[in-house]
Write a protein that holds these residues in place. Structure first.
Motif, PDB file in Angstrom:
ATOM      1  N   PRO A  45     123.951  87.039  16.967  1.00  0.00           N
ATOM      2  CA  PRO A  45     123.256  87.185  15.682  1.00  0.00           C
ATOM      3  C   PRO A  45     123.653  88.449  14.920  1.00  0.00           C
ATOM      4  O   PRO A  45     123.714  88.439  13.684  1.00  0.00           O
ATOM      5  N   ASP A  46     123.945  89.524  15.639  1.00  0.00           N
ATOM      6  CA  ASP A  46     124.356  90.756  14.959  1.00  0.00           C
ATOM      7  C   ASP A  46     125.752  90.610  14.347  1.00  0.00           C
ATOM      8  O   ASP A  46     126.010  91.103  13.244  1.00  0.00           O
ATOM      9  N   ILE A  47     126.665  89.931  15.060  1.00  0.00           N
ATOM     10  CA  ILE A  47     127.986  89.686  14.473  1.00  0.00           C
ATOM     11  C   ILE A  47     127.848  88.822  13.224  1.00  0.00           C
ATOM     12  O   ILE A  47     128.477  89.088  12.187  1.00  0.00           O
ATOM     13  N   LEU A  48     127.009  87.802  13.312  1.00  0.00           N
ATOM     14  CA  LEU A  48     126.827  86.908  12.161  1.00  0.00           C
ATOM     15  C   LEU A  48     126.223  87.670  10.987  1.00  0.00           C
ATOM     16  O   LEU A  48     126.609  87.456   9.826  1.00  0.00           O
ATOM     17  N   ALA A  49     125.284  88.564  11.260  1.00  0.00           N
ATOM     18  CA  ALA A  49     124.700  89.377  10.185  1.00  0.00           C
ATOM     19  C   ALA A  49     125.760  90.270   9.554  1.00  0.00           C
ATOM     20  O   ALA A  49     125.774  90.462   8.327  1.00  0.00           O
ATOM     21  N   LEU A  50     126.650  90.826  10.378  1.00  0.00           N
ATOM     22  CA  LEU A  50     127.733  91.656   9.854  1.00  0.00           C
ATOM     23  C   LEU A  50     128.679  90.825   9.000  1.00  0.00           C
ATOM     24  O   LEU A  50     129.124  91.267   7.924  1.00  0.00           O
ATOM     25  N   MET A  51     128.996  89.619   9.446  1.00  0.00           N
ATOM     26  CA  MET A  51     129.860  88.728   8.672  1.00  0.00           C
ATOM     27  C   MET A  51     129.225  88.386   7.329  1.00  0.00           C
ATOM     28  O   MET A  51     129.888  88.384   6.292  1.00  0.00           O
ATOM     29  N   GLN A  52     127.934  88.092   7.337  1.00  0.00           N
ATOM     30  CA  GLN A  52     127.252  87.766   6.079  1.00  0.00           C
ATOM     31  C   GLN A  52     127.258  88.955   5.126  1.00  0.00           C
ATOM     32  O   GLN A  52     127.526  88.805   3.924  1.00  0.00           O
ATOM     33  N   ALA A  53     126.989  90.137   5.661  1.00  0.00           N
ATOM     34  CA  ALA A  53     126.990  91.335   4.819  1.00  0.00           C
ATOM     35  C   ALA A  53     128.356  91.559   4.189  1.00  0.00           C
ATOM     36  O   ALA A  53     128.463  91.941   3.022  1.00  0.00           O
TER      37      ALA A  53
ATOM     38  N   ILE B  57     133.192  99.929  11.937  1.00  0.00           N
ATOM     39  CA  ILE B  57     132.966  99.583  10.537  1.00  0.00           C
ATOM     40  C   ILE B  57     131.474  99.579  10.221  1.00  0.00           C
ATOM     41  O   ILE B  57     131.062  99.905   9.095  1.00  0.00           O
ATOM     42  N   ALA B  58     130.643  99.234  11.206  1.00  0.00           N
ATOM     43  CA  ALA B  58     129.198  99.178  10.968  1.00  0.00           C
ATOM     44  C   ALA B  58     128.614 100.542  10.645  1.00  0.00           C
ATOM     45  O   ALA B  58     127.563 100.641  10.003  1.00  0.00           O
ATOM     46  N   ALA B  59     129.300 101.622  11.048  1.00  0.00           N
ATOM     47  CA  ALA B  59     128.789 102.968  10.774  1.00  0.00           C
ATOM     48  C   ALA B  59     128.677 103.237   9.287  1.00  0.00           C
ATOM     49  O   ALA B  59     127.771 103.959   8.842  1.00  0.00           O
ATOM     50  N   GLY B  60     129.568 102.669   8.490  1.00  0.00           N
ATOM     51  CA  GLY B  60     129.519 102.844   7.041  1.00  0.00           C
ATOM     52  C   GLY B  60     128.802 101.734   6.315  1.00  0.00           C
ATOM     53  O   GLY B  60     128.830 101.685   5.078  1.00  0.00           O
ATOM     54  N   MET B  61     128.142 100.832   7.060  1.00  0.00           N
ATOM     55  CA  MET B  61     127.427  99.698   6.460  1.00  0.00           C
ATOM     56  C   MET B  61     125.954  99.720   6.810  1.00  0.00           C
ATOM     57  O   MET B  61     125.286  98.685   6.859  1.00  0.00           O
TER      58      MET B  61
ATOM     59  N   GLU C 105     123.628  97.960   4.506  1.00  0.00           N
ATOM     60  CA  GLU C 105     123.791  96.516   4.376  1.00  0.00           C
ATOM     61  C   GLU C 105     123.475  95.753   5.658  1.00  0.00           C
ATOM     62  O   GLU C 105     123.110  94.565   5.599  1.00  0.00           O
ATOM     63  N   VAL C 106     123.640  96.411   6.814  1.00  0.00           N
ATOM     64  CA  VAL C 106     123.437  95.739   8.106  1.00  0.00           C
ATOM     65  C   VAL C 106     122.523  96.603   8.962  1.00  0.00           C
ATOM     66  O   VAL C 106     122.832  97.765   9.226  1.00  0.00           O
ATOM     67  N   LYS C 107     121.427  96.046   9.387  1.00  0.00           N
ATOM     68  CA  LYS C 107     120.476  96.815  10.194  1.00  0.00           C
ATOM     69  C   LYS C 107     120.847  96.815  11.672  1.00  0.00           C
ATOM     70  O   LYS C 107     120.312  97.604  12.444  1.00  0.00           O
ATOM     71  N   ALA C 108     121.761  95.946  12.081  1.00  0.00           N
ATOM     72  CA  ALA C 108     122.140  95.861  13.483  1.00  0.00           C
ATOM     73  C   ALA C 108     122.754  97.175  13.958  1.00  0.00           C
ATOM     74  O   ALA C 108     123.537  97.800  13.244  1.00  0.00           O
TER      75      ALA C 108
END
Length: 523
Positions: free
Chosen positions: A97-105, A345-349, A352-355
């Motif tokens: 679910p976290d990967i999918l949330a990142l993809m959506q963002a 990449i999630a560090a700068g998002m 947009e992504v709470k994961a």
């Protein structure tokens, strides 16, 4: 609407912005979100009698999303198969679910953000936008007398704030958000912003003839996208053309990155026992050993072949995407590295992504994968080896010379430019550091390692990395220059120490500095 804030009062309003920076704890290599590397309050004051007359910078774009649906979709396909086989740990069940949330963002990135023309992968994040807005704020706060004088002279002796970028959306948008921030605090500068015509016509001299592609004003690929100059857009036939050497250096570099020699330099970490050990440590927290054993022998692989549809929270944007199958995970090592890339990449998002992807990448493992990425980048983008002939950075010499040309104009009495603002990519910032002599190559017999080398992607080119030259002049016309690298007062190359105006000074006599770097051809 409240009246514009006078520039003379700006420092009070900016006090909260210039002294603080977000702290990011982790090992994100060149995906590290930006923070200035020195407190502006500690900057050295210019010598008595010197006043700022010009400033210039080159900056990497701000924090962005993934550049395309690739490793994220491949890793999600792997997770789906593990879920179907009941081969996930409790923590592993949360990964999908976290990967999918990142993809959506990423698919919707920039939707609803004024200034982002086309939402999707590769756009700036809110962190990236703010990085450039605050970079502009600190520039104004650092040189208030320069910009106050530019404002004062705008009606009688207008000077230009020249802005150029690579032409890629995230660099163009970084330029846009940077200059918007400038004008919020100094609106009188608006008429002075200038986007010069792009170099044209290119390609030139192709056989058979190719219709030249005209870039929009403000684009300069030869200075800011030189690592990827292409025959279809940038071919230079005339060797007398000032960009001929840059084009040739770009082609040499693009050939080099496909050579076996580079592959040999880059691959040692992957062959060491530590690679498999770290991959197991990361992945066995998420997948069962039996599932991971299916990689043995190369019989199992996962690719970005899925189709996905994402809709924004406001229902105004729906995007359907299908992977092209070109990104393939064939080993536990590759799977762990792809997970590290999502962690980075999630560090700068974070807006947009709470994961929290650090849950899936323990600090010791993240540190290891950052060191692997540093090893690769040192040879692919950095100074590389002493026998490489500068192939990894010679295409950035034109960018270095552009800095000198701007100061040459000042020395000749041409004050039309008050500032030059350039926006580019890590693939230009890293080579520029080598072209400036700020990073050193290794002998071919010495392999890069974290233990023996200070070279780190997170300090050489974090997101929004930048180099700035502040230029000062006294009544006799002497010019002195200070270099800020990621907003830290930084010496020019050691061979130029004699150009310092005093031992240990961060200010350099420009004539001496230019002589140290050698002749810079006029254009």
């Amino acid at each position: 609407m409240s009246p514009p804030l006078p520039l003379s009062s700006m420092l009070l309003a900016l006090a909260c912005c210039t002294s603080s920076a977000l702290a990011f704890d982790g090992y994100y290599q060149t995906k590290t979100p930006y923070a200035p590397q020195q407190d502006p309050a500690t900057y050295a004051a210019p010598p008595a009698g010197f006043q700022p007359i010009f400033t210039q910078l080159v900056a990497r774009h701000g924090a962005r999303g993934l550049t395309g649906m690739k490793g994220d979709a491949a890793l999600y396909a792997m997770w789906q198969q593990a879920a179907a086989q009941d081969a996930l740990t409790p923590l592993g069940r949360e990964l999908g679910p976290d990967i999918l949330a990142l993809m959506q963002a990423n698919a919707l990135l920039g939707h609803g953000v004024a200034g982002i023309d086309k939402p999707g992968y590769g756009n700036l994040t809110q962190t990236g936008i703010e990085e450039h807005r605050q970079l502009a704020v600190r520039l104004l706060a650092r040189l208030p007398t320069l910009f106050a004088q530019v404002e004062q002279d705008a009606a009688t002796a207008p000077r230009q704030l020249v802005t150029i970028h690579s032409g890629v959306d995230r660099a163009r948008d970084s330029a846009r958000f940077f200059t918007q921030s400038l004008l919020e605090y100094a609106p009188a500068l608006a008429p002075l912003l200038t986007l010069p015509p792009a170099p044209a016509p290119y390609p030139q001299g192709r056989t058979p003839a190719v219709q030249p592609i005209l870039q929009v004003d403000g684009v300069n690929r030869f200075l800011l996208y030189a690592h990827k100059l292409a025959p279809q857009t940038d071919f230079v036939a005339d060797r007398a053309n000032p960009y001929s050497a840059t084009y040739a250096a770009s082609q040499a570099y693009q050939h080099y990155i496909r050579t076996k020699r580079l592959d040999t330099l880059m691959t040692p970490p992957a062959r060491q026992p530590a690679a498999a050990a770290h991959a197991r440590q990361v992945l066995e927290r998420l997948f069962t050993p039996a599932f991971l054993a299916q990689f043995n022998g190369g019989a199992t692989s996962y690719a970005d072949t899925g189709s996905y549809t994402f809709t924004s929270a406001d229902g105004k944007l729906t995007r359907s995407m299908t992977g092209n199958g070109k990104t393939v995970i064939r080993s536990v090592n590759a799977a762990a590295m792809k997970l590290y890339e999502l962690y980075a990449i999630a560090a700068g998002m974070r807006h947009e992504v709470k994961a929290d992807f650090s849950r899936y990448m323990p600090a010791d493992n993240a540190r290891y994968y950052a060191s692997v990425a540093d090893h690769e980048d040192f040879y692919k983008k950095g100074p590389s080896t002493t026998d490489s002939g500068g192939v990894t950075w010679r295409f950035a010499v034109a960018l270095r010379e552009d800095f000198f040309r701007e100061v040459d104009a000042l020395a000749a009495g041409d004050l039309r430019h008050a500032a030059k603002l350039r926006f580019t990519h890590a693939e230009m910032i890293i080579p520029l550091a080598s072209a400036m002599g700020l990073q050193q190559a290794l002998p071919p017999e010495t392999s890069y390692s974290h233990a023996d080398s200070p070279w780190r992607g997170q300090s050489v080119s974090p997101l929004a990395a930048n180099m700035q030259w502040d230029v000062y002049r006294n009544d006799t016309g002497q010019l002195i220059v200070r270099l800020l690298y990621n907003e830290k007062e930084t010496p020019f190359k050691p061979a130029c120490d004699a150009a310092r105006i005093a031992p240990g000074s961060v200010f350099y006599d420009y004539a001496g500095l230019k002589a140290c770097y050698g002749h810079v051809a006029a254009r």
